[in-house]
Design a protein around this motif. Structure first.
Motif, PDB file in Angstrom:
ATOM      1  N   PHE A 112       2.594   3.159  -2.626  1.00 55.38           N
ATOM      2  CA  PHE A 112       2.615   3.138  -1.155  1.00 55.38           C
ATOM      3  C   PHE A 112       3.219   4.435  -0.610  1.00 55.38           C
ATOM      4  O   PHE A 112       2.664   5.081   0.265  1.00 55.38           O
ATOM      5  CB  PHE A 112       3.413   1.933  -0.666  1.00 55.38           C
ATOM      6  N   ASN A 113       4.371   4.808  -1.174  1.00 52.28           N
ATOM      7  CA  ASN A 113       5.028   6.019  -0.681  1.00 52.28           C
ATOM      8  C   ASN A 113       4.276   7.291  -1.055  1.00 52.28           C
ATOM      9  O   ASN A 113       4.359   8.291  -0.343  1.00 52.28           O
ATOM     10  CB  ASN A 113       6.467   6.087  -1.190  1.00 52.28           C
ATOM     11  N   GLU A 149       1.860   7.841   1.623  1.00 46.76           N
ATOM     12  CA  GLU A 149       2.553   8.377   2.798  1.00 46.76           C
ATOM     13  C   GLU A 149       2.957   9.840   2.573  1.00 46.76           C
ATOM     14  O   GLU A 149       2.996  10.633   3.508  1.00 46.76           O
ATOM     15  CB  GLU A 149       3.774   7.515   3.143  1.00 46.76           C
ATOM     16  N   ASN A 155      -0.188  -1.229   6.443  1.00 48.88           N
ATOM     17  CA  ASN A 155       0.844  -0.206   6.595  1.00 48.88           C
ATOM     18  C   ASN A 155       2.225  -0.764   6.263  1.00 48.88           C
ATOM     19  O   ASN A 155       3.240  -0.141   6.552  1.00 48.88           O
ATOM     20  CB  ASN A 155       0.814   0.359   8.013  1.00 48.88           C
ATOM     21  N   ILE A 156       2.230  -1.969   5.698  1.00 47.68           N
ATOM     22  CA  ILE A 156       3.476  -2.546   5.178  1.00 47.68           C
ATOM     23  C   ILE A 156       3.328  -2.574   3.665  1.00 47.68           C
ATOM     24  O   ILE A 156       2.282  -2.987   3.157  1.00 47.68           O
ATOM     25  CB  ILE A 156       3.672  -3.986   5.700  1.00 47.68           C
TER      26      ILE A 156
END
Lengths: 404, 288
Positions: free
Chosen positions: A76-77, A80, A273-274
């Protein structure tokens, strides 16, 4: 059908190559001189558009892999990180993420064109089946790609969809564990999905080559459904269709990039987006929009196994469509009754897409069943009507139809 | 010739309509069942040419720092981001002074004694989170987890109130569901109507996405944060500013994105126009 190449190697290097690997004259025959019906309309441009989308997806995907980390604690990160820190990472990622949706739009248009103009009929059955295969591979690729950012919808979508296989008796549960590489969707699942998500697009590319090969054996269909009869009916692919296709691609890319630059989250679910959390289930688990019609069919059937079979059946039926449609007339333009049912079928697909996003309760389920009946009914109808209908008179040739 | 052109135009329009129809079938956000009504707000960063208002982001950051950051982390945003263009655009000196003044510390190490230690934050560090882990955050907040704010503006959205509203959103380039929701939530606290009272420790807010009772108490009141640029010090203004700031935190490249987008689309439109003219010229003498 392949155009006899008029190519003559001019310089010494080309002549040298021609004797050893006649690739230039082959490409000339297939992509330049290739005789193409002169009456193709803009619905025929979606093949080229889909091809451009596939290339876009592969190129952006390769760059994304350079920065992405396939691990449940980092995925996930790392996405981002791409969005925030990598130079133009936001652009590459938005192109890839929105590109998936736009690729499906192009392919759905391409499929509908095939359905309307009878592109699946003799002698193009293999061409059609290869196309359905591409569609299946695309669905698998898109599904696994959606898992990679490891958001809430990634995780729960993967859980719901892989769990479908547990509906099969006896083999169901072992198959699900095998797919997961464990007892729930976890790091092994993410890793294999990542590996397959990188592999499948190249398989798609391979099948696309076969798809085009088959196309160049039987030749293009055309809006009249009357086969090419003389050279008069055709134009060389280049420049007539290269330029026209490029125009369509440019228009489509404007449409595509409006999402990329102004609404990059339009097709995405906010819950993605979580970061994935196995302990918190989202209120509604919804797949990506391009799966919604099939998701609606899945949920329309009260029995789990029945739903799974109906969903797979909705795609599988496409494989045997060339033999379900008993009419010899290719184009719906000359089939006034079948045409009405074709549009009903389109309405059913859109409606099922809407219902797939709605909660599976009350009237939504009732309507899902009605539209599912229309979806499958269309194929039964094609079988029956072909035996009894009276088509409108066909033109004698493509040239005659464009001159009238 | 004329009818031919007309039929071609019609075919093209039909193709376009179908493509739009495909989008209509699209959109996850239409997952209905949401009954919360969200009042849409005006944002400087909405639309094709919208950009962040630097002063607003600076005010929003102040609100976040002085109020929200007591419970909510922002783990994906670095101090250096506060300096970068397209954001609040503080000067480097300002951010360094801010770190010193607020006493921001980052966990580092291990040192040569094998021990972890805290040191003053640097520009390259992420904003420190108020709690070391989610469990500690829950323990301090009555069991409710105050979510990280890095992505919150993209992780919350309420679909429009009528079916198919996403189509209108698409046509109007509306992409501000997140900040609209945050603004509505912050300003949405009121006394519970009869029969809808919340349990102890929960607060009534009919803008809350998952029910009408939210663990967070009304987070801010008038005059709580001092603005130095003369802006109104009201809950309404605070909510607006912090929503804009949170949108920046989630979409830090928005200015650049829209700028490049405009140039790219301009280029593509010209290219498409030229290709159209080429196509027309090429096909002009040919019946098809």
């Amino acid at each position: 059908m392949a155009g006899h190449s008029t190519y003559q190697p001019q310089n010494a290097i080309a002549k040298w190559l021609e004797r050893r690997l006649p690739i230039i004259s082959m490409m000339h025959g297939q992509a330049v001189a290739f005789p193409t019906p002169r009456n193709l309309n803009y619905f025929w441009t979606f093949g080229a558009i889909a091809m451009f989308m596939l290339i876009t997806m592969i190129l952006t995907g390769i760059v994304l892999v350079m920065h992405y980390t396939p691990h449940t604690s980092l995925a996930f990160n790392s996405v981002e990180h791409i969005m925030r820190d990598v130079n133009y990472g936001w652009l590459i990622r938005n192109l890839h993420q929105n590109g998936a949706s736009l690729f499906f739009i192009a392919v759905y248009m391409h499929i509908l064109r095939g359905l309307y103009f009878g592109s699946y009929k003799e002698p193009r059955e293999v061409l059609w089946i290869l196309g359905v295969l591409i569609f299946l591979l695309m669905m698998a690729t898109a599904f696994m790609g959606y898992v990679l950012p490891w958001g809430q919808m990634s995780f729960w979508g993967a859980t719901v969809i892989t769990n479908l296989f547990s509906a099969f008796p006896i083999v169901g549960d072992p198959v699900v564990s095998w797919l997961w590489g464990g007892f729930s969707v976890d790091n092994p699942t993410l890793n294999r999905f990542f590996a397959l998500h990188y592999l499948l697009p190249f398989m798609i590319l391979g099948v696309v080559v076969l798809h085009i090969w088959a196309l160049h054996v039987s030749g293009n269909g055309n809006p009249t459904g009357v086969e090419v009869k003389s050279e008069q009916d055709t134009l060389p692919f280049h420049p007539y269709y290269t330029i026209k296709d490029l125009f369509a691609v440019a228009v489509f890319f404007i449409f595509f990039l409006i999402f990329v630059f102004y609404m990059p989250m339009f097709f995405n679910h906010p819950d993605n987006n979580i970061e994935a959390n196995p302990l918190v289930t989202p209120a509604h688990i919804v797949p990506e929009w391009y799966f919604l019609p099939f998701y609606a069919i899945l949920r329309a059937v009260p029995d789990k196994l029945g739903g799974v079979l109906a969903m797979f059946g909705a795609i599988a039926v496409m494989f045997i469509l060339p033999w379900l449609d008993t009419s010899k007339i290719r184009s719906m333009t000359y089939r006034p009754i079948a045409k009405v049912f074709f549009w009903l079928f389109v309405v059913a697909c859109v409606a099922l897409g809407y219902l797939g996003a709605a909660p599976a309760e009350g009237l939504y389920v009732v309507f899902s069943r009605i539209f599912m009946a229309i979806y499958f009914g269309y194929f039964v109808f094609l079988f029956v009507i072909g035996l009894v209908e009276k088509p409108k008179p066909l033109p004698n040739s493509i040239t005659e139809s464009v001159l009238s | 010739m004329f009818t031919q052109t007309k039929s071609r135009v019609r075919t093209f329009l039909a193709a376009a309509t179908l493509a739009i129809g495909a989008v209509a079938a699209a959109t996850p956000a239409l997952a209905s069942g949401d009954v919360v009504h969200i009042e849409r707000q005006k944002w400087s960063f909405s639309g094709a040419f919208g950009t962040y208002d630097k002063a607003q982001l600076q005010r929003g950051f102040k609100v976040y720092k002085e109020v929200c950051s007591a419970c909510h982390g922002m783990g994906l945003v670095s101090f250096r981001n506060l300096v970068q263009s397209g954001g609040p655009e503080f000067s480097e000196a300002q951010v360094k002074a801010l770190i010193k003044e607020a006493g921001y510390e980052t966990l580092d190490g291990p040192n040569d004694q094998g021990e972890m230690f805290k040191r003053p934050s640097r520009l390259s560090d992420r904003l420190p989170s108020p709690f070391p882990n989610p469990e500690a955050a829950r323990a301090a907040n009555n069991g409710a987890y105050p979510p990280d704010f890095s992505m919150i503006a993209k992780a919350r959205a309420v679909a429009g109130s009528y079916p198919g509203s996403f189509l209108v959103d698409g046509l109007t380039l509306y992409a501000e569901h997140g900040p609209d929701y945050i603004y509505n939530l912050i300003t949405g606290y009121k006394d519970a109507p009869k029969g809808h009272e919340c349990a102890d420790g929960l607060n009534y807010n009919d803008k809350f996405l998952s029910g009408t009772c939210i663990a967070m108490a009304a987070p801010i009141s008038d005059d709580q944060v001092t603005y130095e640029d003369g802006s109104k010090q009201t809950v309404d203004q605070y909510a607006r500013d912090v929503s804009a700031f949170l949108n920046w935190a989630a979409e830090p490249k928005l200015n650049e994105r829209k700028q490049i987008g405009f140039l790219t689309l301009l280029f593509l439109t010209v290219l498409a126009g030229l290709l159209y003219l080429t196509t027309r010229k090429l096909w002009s003498g040919i019946k098809h």
